[in-house]
Write a protein that holds these residues in place. Structure first.
Motif, short mmCIF file in Angstrom:
data_model
loop_
_atom_site.label_atom_id
_atom_site.label_comp_id
_atom_site.label_asym_id
_atom_site.label_seq_id
_atom_site.Cartn_x
_atom_site.Cartn_y
_atom_site.Cartn_z
N ASP A 201 5.57 -17.70 -10.89
CA ASP A 201 4.67 -17.05 -9.93
C ASP A 201 3.26 -17.08 -10.50
O ASP A 201 3.06 -16.93 -11.71
N ASP B 263 -9.03 -9.08 -7.43
CA ASP B 263 -8.78 -10.49 -7.74
C ASP B 263 -8.89 -10.71 -9.25
O ASP B 263 -9.87 -10.31 -9.89
N GLU C 234 1.22 -15.50 -6.09
CA GLU C 234 1.35 -16.61 -5.14
C GLU C 234 2.61 -17.38 -5.50
O GLU C 234 2.82 -17.76 -6.66
N GLY D 243 -5.23 -4.68 -6.10
CA GLY D 243 -6.18 -5.15 -5.09
C GLY D 243 -7.36 -5.91 -5.64
O GLY D 243 -8.16 -6.46 -4.86
N SER E 170 4.79 -3.43 -5.40
CA SER E 170 4.36 -2.12 -5.86
C SER E 170 5.37 -1.68 -6.91
O SER E 170 6.55 -1.47 -6.61
N THR F 250 -0.13 -8.73 -6.95
CA THR F 250 0.00 -9.80 -5.94
C THR F 250 0.14 -11.13 -6.65
O THR F 250 -0.64 -11.45 -7.57
N LYS G 47 2.45 -18.97 -0.73
CA LYS G 47 2.37 -17.72 0.02
C LYS G 47 2.15 -16.54 -0.93
O LYS G 47 2.63 -16.54 -2.06
N LYS G 48 1.41 -15.54 -0.44
CA LYS G 48 1.17 -14.34 -1.22
C LYS G 48 2.37 -13.40 -1.11
O LYS G 48 2.93 -13.20 -0.04
N VAL G 49 2.73 -12.82 -2.25
CA VAL G 49 3.81 -11.84 -2.29
C VAL G 49 3.29 -10.60 -3.01
O VAL G 49 2.77 -10.70 -4.12
N ASP G 50 3.41 -9.45 -2.37
CA ASP G 50 2.91 -8.20 -2.94
C ASP G 50 4.05 -7.37 -3.50
O ASP G 50 5.14 -7.29 -2.92
N ALA H 163 -3.77 -10.98 -8.14
CA ALA H 163 -4.46 -9.70 -7.99
C ALA H 163 -3.66 -8.56 -8.62
O ALA H 163 -2.43 -8.59 -8.63
N ARG I 63 -0.05 -2.12 -8.35
CA ARG I 63 0.21 -3.11 -7.30
C ARG I 63 -0.16 -4.50 -7.83
O ARG I 63 -1.25 -4.71 -8.36
#
Length: 491
Positions: free
Chosen positions: A136, A145, A171, A143, A180, A169, A175-178, A140, A167
């Motif tokens: 991966d 970058d 890629e 939130g 928590s 983030t 695709k972005k995957v978030d 971020a 949190r």
């Protein structure tokens, strides 16, 4: 060892609550509290407590000399035994990092041309539980970058207080995957395994940090029958110990008969002797060899000694450290009191405190890889070697596999043992197994040897001594029959 852990945790909780309810204690008050705990819980203090007169005199002295607290306590503790000590939080973190860990999410990140790439996800960690994956790309944190953030700052952003949320983030496949995640204490992964030779498994345990280590070991051990493993090399070198509970759980998996395996000797007012028995049913192997050295200590010595006396294992290497006592790790007003509370006893020979364990076969790593390769055949990275080939180039390949720990006896033929060693190297190097030593393999082999030489690595003759014993044992028939349902039965 559940009782030990429960008692220890209760003490930590009590001290933390008391500290939180009162104003900061003076050095004199902290000394009195520590002295009381030593007298109430210390193994040696049962027979030789700190005299009340000494406590009173030192407490008065500390009223005018508060900076002497650590020295006074450590003078008292060193007179009791070799392992008890009073440490600041910083000293404790530095000395017991495998036990204390850090608060984070459990990933290792590398800076590459493609950005910040996750290279490792620690088992049992918040990251693993949430589904983060190797490869991966980290983009971020909270939130913000981080694609241009220096790698040196990433760890600071990911770590924080235990129980806090971060949190993240990434890629993945464009695709972005978030995620928590709640930060937890992350301990190092201490158990690893690989096939050393046909029928021979190599398992290394670097520490007993938590019961996660026991779970990892159980997964490895329970899979041995599927590989038709006949012998095991268990590497406990440089293992300084840790949680006795974890070591006992691993031992219970390995021991074949139902039998007494250890005794924990406490103070009489804490229960006296507590005897531990194996449940029986360990996989019947032809041979277990245990690698030990002068840094094998405490719970690791317990494991080595039990396997030797009950499991018939052969100890290979050099004499162990000689730490046969266990300690509570008590948090006291921000500092730590490491206090000897028990002595570990083997079922046959008893205690080993101050004596260590003597190996059955003494062996030492005395050759450097750099020195060995100076006299080795030259390796031509452009000239592949085929299976069965006998040549100077085949000898060069075999010698380098030997230097890196993959091949016990190098010859000038890429025969079946050498091909097995080559395939293990190819797998570790991320090349995938192949039927020959192609140019990619030769280049990787050369780079691996250069890296090992530059780091001053030694040829592991201790390992090779054990491997020879296990390889011989693996020539004998299996003592069990693997079943279709994944179980086994004695042959």
């Amino acid at each position: 060892m559940k009782r030990i852990l429960q008692t220890c945790m209760a003490v930590v909780l009590c001290l933390t609550i008391l500290t939180g309810q009162a104003a900061a204690l003076t050095a004199s008050e902290r000394f009195r509290r520590a002295a009381d705990i030593i007298n109430e819980r210390g193994l040696i203090a049962e027979q030789s407590p700190i005299p009340q007169e000494t406590i009173d005199e030192d407490a008065v002295y500390l009223e005018d000399n508060p900076d002497a607290l650590s020295n006074i306590l450590n003078d008292i503790l060193s007179g009791m035994d070799a392992h008890s000590m009073y440490l600041t939080a910083e000293e404790y973190q530095a000395g017991f990092s495998t036990l204390s860990g850090y608060a984070g999410i459990g990933i290792a990140v590398a800076q590459t041309d493609d950005g910040l790439i996750i290279r490792e996800v620690v088992r049992h960690s918040p990251a693993a539980e949430a589904g983060m994956q190797v490869d991966d790309r980290l983009i971020a944190i909270d939130g913000k970058d981080v694609t241009q953030t220096p790698l040196s700052e990433i760890g600071t952003l990911l770590q924080g207080e235990t129980g806090s949320t971060v949190r993240v983030t990434v890629e993945r496949d464009g695709k972005k995957v978030d995620f928590s995640l709640i930060r937890e204490t992350i301990l190092s992964e201490n158990v690893s395994a690989r096939q050393a030779a046909p029928g021979v498994e190599y398992i290394a345990i670097s520490a007993f940090s938590s019961m996660n280590d026991a779970e990892d070991f159980e997964e490895i051990w329970n899979g041995l029958d599927e590989k038709e493993t006949k012998a095991v090399i268990l590497d406990l070198r440089d293992n300084g110990g840790g949680m006795i509970d974890a070591a006992l759980a691993m031992l219970d998996l390995m021991i074949e008969p139902k039998t007494k395996i250890a005794t924990m000797h406490y103070r009489e007012d804490q229960g006296g002797d507590e005897v531990y028995y194996s449940t029986g049913g360990g996989l019947p192997l032809n041979k277990i060899t245990v690698l030990v050295n002068g840094n094998t200590a405490s719970a690791a010595e317990l494991m080595a000694g039990v396997l030797h006396e009950v499991g018939g294992a052969t100890l290979v290497g050099s004499k162990t450290y000689g730490k046969g006592q266990g300690q509570y790790h008590l948090k006291l007003d921000g500092d730590y009191l490491v206090l000897t509370c028990l002595e570990m006893l083997l079922p046959g020979s008893g205690g080993w405190e101050g004596k260590g364990l003597t190996p059955d076969v003494e062996a030492h790593a005395l050759r450097t890889i750099r020195g060995y390769l100076k006299d080795a055949a030259p390796l031509d990275e452009t000239k592949p070697v085929r299976y069965g080939e006998q040549s100077a180039q085949a000898k060069a390949v075999c010698q380098r596999l030997h230097a890196l720990g993959y091949l016990a006896e190098p010859t000038d033929v890429l025969d079946t043992p050498a091909l097995g060693a080559l395939r293990r190297f190819q797998t570790d190097a991320g090349l995938g197994t192949r039927l020959n030593a192609d140019t990619d393999t030769l280049q990787a082999l050369s780079l691996a040897c250069e890296s090992a030489s530059s780091r001053g690595r030694m040829i592991d003759d201790v390992y090779y001594t054990a491997l020879a014993l296990c390889t011989e044992a693996a020539q004998k028939p299996l003592r069990y029959e693997p079943q279709a349902d994944g179980s086994w039965r004695a042959a």
